[in-house]
Scaffold this motif. Sequence first.
Motif, short mmCIF file in Angstrom:
data_model
loop_
_atom_site.label_atom_id
_atom_site.label_comp_id
_atom_site.label_asym_id
_atom_site.label_seq_id
_atom_site.Cartn_x
_atom_site.Cartn_y
_atom_site.Cartn_z
N PRO A 72 -28.63 -39.09 40.41
CA PRO A 72 -27.61 -39.75 39.60
C PRO A 72 -27.99 -39.90 38.12
CG PRO A 72 -27.99 -40.97 41.63
CD PRO A 72 -29.03 -39.89 41.55
N SER A 73 -29.24 -40.19 37.81
CA SER A 73 -29.61 -40.43 36.42
C SER A 73 -29.61 -39.14 35.59
CB SER A 73 -30.96 -41.12 36.33
OG SER A 73 -31.97 -40.34 36.94
N SER A 74 -29.64 -37.98 36.23
CA SER A 74 -29.63 -36.73 35.47
C SER A 74 -28.31 -36.54 34.72
CB SER A 74 -29.90 -35.53 36.37
OG SER A 74 -28.83 -35.34 37.28
N ALA A 75 -27.25 -37.17 35.16
CA ALA A 75 -25.97 -37.08 34.46
C ALA A 75 -26.09 -37.62 33.04
CB ALA A 75 -24.89 -37.83 35.22
N TRP A 76 -26.89 -38.65 32.84
CA TRP A 76 -27.07 -39.23 31.51
C TRP A 76 -27.82 -38.26 30.59
CZ3 TRP A 76 -24.22 -43.16 30.12
CH2 TRP A 76 -23.67 -43.95 31.14
N TRP A 77 -28.85 -37.59 31.13
CA TRP A 77 -29.59 -36.61 30.33
C TRP A 77 -28.67 -35.48 29.91
CZ3 TRP A 77 -33.57 -36.71 34.74
CH2 TRP A 77 -34.38 -37.85 34.63
N GLN A 78 -27.87 -35.01 30.87
CA GLN A 78 -26.95 -33.90 30.58
C GLN A 78 -25.91 -34.31 29.54
OE1 GLN A 78 -25.44 -32.83 34.42
NE2 GLN A 78 -27.43 -32.10 35.16
N LEU A 79 -25.38 -35.51 29.67
CA LEU A 79 -24.39 -36.00 28.72
C LEU A 79 -25.01 -36.14 27.33
CD1 LEU A 79 -21.60 -37.07 28.01
CD2 LEU A 79 -22.33 -39.32 28.84
N SER A 80 -26.22 -36.66 27.27
CA SER A 80 -26.92 -36.81 26.00
C SER A 80 -27.12 -35.45 25.33
CB SER A 80 -28.27 -37.49 26.21
OG SER A 80 -28.97 -37.60 25.00
N GLU A 81 -27.52 -34.46 26.10
CA GLU A 81 -27.72 -33.11 25.56
C GLU A 81 -26.40 -32.52 25.04
OE1 GLU A 81 -29.54 -30.95 28.75
OE2 GLU A 81 -31.50 -31.89 28.43
N LYS A 82 -25.31 -32.74 25.77
CA LYS A 82 -24.01 -32.21 25.35
C LYS A 82 -23.52 -32.91 24.08
CE LYS A 82 -22.51 -30.40 29.72
NZ LYS A 82 -21.42 -30.15 30.62
N LEU A 83 -23.75 -34.21 23.98
CA LEU A 83 -23.36 -34.94 22.78
C LEU A 83 -24.15 -34.47 21.57
CD1 LEU A 83 -22.95 -38.55 24.23
CD2 LEU A 83 -21.13 -37.06 23.36
N GLN A 84 -25.46 -34.25 21.77
CA GLN A 84 -26.29 -33.74 20.67
C GLN A 84 -25.84 -32.35 20.24
OE1 GLN A 84 -30.38 -34.05 21.90
NE2 GLN A 84 -30.41 -36.28 21.74
N ALA A 85 -25.51 -31.51 21.23
CA ALA A 85 -25.05 -30.16 20.92
C ALA A 85 -23.73 -30.18 20.16
CB ALA A 85 -24.89 -29.35 22.21
N ALA A 86 -22.93 -31.24 20.38
CA ALA A 86 -21.66 -31.37 19.69
C ALA A 86 -21.82 -32.03 18.32
CB ALA A 86 -20.68 -32.17 20.55
N GLY A 87 -23.07 -32.39 17.98
CA GLY A 87 -23.32 -32.94 16.66
C GLY A 87 -23.53 -34.44 16.60
N SER A 88 -23.48 -35.13 17.72
CA SER A 88 -23.68 -36.58 17.73
C SER A 88 -25.16 -36.90 17.53
CB SER A 88 -23.20 -37.18 19.05
OG SER A 88 -23.49 -38.56 19.09
N THR A 89 -25.42 -37.87 16.66
CA THR A 89 -26.81 -38.30 16.44
C THR A 89 -27.06 -39.69 17.03
OG1 THR A 89 -26.22 -39.21 14.28
CG2 THR A 89 -27.04 -36.93 14.34
N ALA A 90 -26.02 -40.29 17.59
CA ALA A 90 -26.16 -41.63 18.18
C ALA A 90 -26.97 -41.53 19.47
CB ALA A 90 -24.79 -42.23 18.48
N PRO A 91 -27.92 -42.47 19.67
CA PRO A 91 -28.69 -42.45 20.91
C PRO A 91 -27.83 -42.84 22.11
CG PRO A 91 -29.24 -44.39 19.63
CD PRO A 91 -28.31 -43.55 18.79
N LEU A 92 -28.14 -42.29 23.24
CA LEU A 92 -27.43 -42.62 24.48
C LEU A 92 -28.46 -43.17 25.46
CD1 LEU A 92 -24.73 -42.52 26.09
CD2 LEU A 92 -25.51 -40.32 26.96
N PRO A 93 -28.52 -44.50 25.61
CA PRO A 93 -29.50 -45.07 26.54
C PRO A 93 -29.13 -44.75 27.99
CG PRO A 93 -28.11 -46.79 25.63
CD PRO A 93 -27.73 -45.51 24.94
N GLN A 94 -30.13 -44.73 28.84
CA GLN A 94 -29.89 -44.47 30.26
C GLN A 94 -28.98 -45.54 30.84
OE1 GLN A 94 -31.15 -41.95 32.48
NE2 GLN A 94 -31.45 -40.98 30.52
N GLY A 95 -27.99 -45.11 31.61
CA GLY A 95 -27.03 -46.03 32.20
C GLY A 95 -27.38 -46.43 33.62
N CYS A 96 -28.40 -45.78 34.18
CA CYS A 96 -28.77 -46.11 35.55
C CYS A 96 -30.22 -45.68 35.79
CB CYS A 96 -27.86 -45.41 36.55
SG CYS A 96 -27.95 -43.61 36.48
#
Length: 63
Positions: free
Chosen positions: A2-26
């Motif tokens: 389940p926690s791998s979804a957060w890593w994947q989402l963080s990577e996709k957000l970074q690839a889209a140009g987001s620089t905001a940190p995404l803390p683990q949600g679970c």
Amino acid sequence: MPSSAWWQLSEKLQAAGSTAPLPQGCCSTTIELRGELDVSHAWAQQDAQAIAYWLQTLGVLGL
């Protein structure tokens, strides 16, 4: 996992140009309580109830 979804989402957000940190949600974990020969539905129910009470005592689970 389940926690791998957060890593994947963080990577996709970074690839889209987001620089905001995404803390683990679970946080996932595995708890092994008994050996293979020491398992029954009655024991499992008792163990699950004990875990729920413990989590409630910690304040992480509201029942």
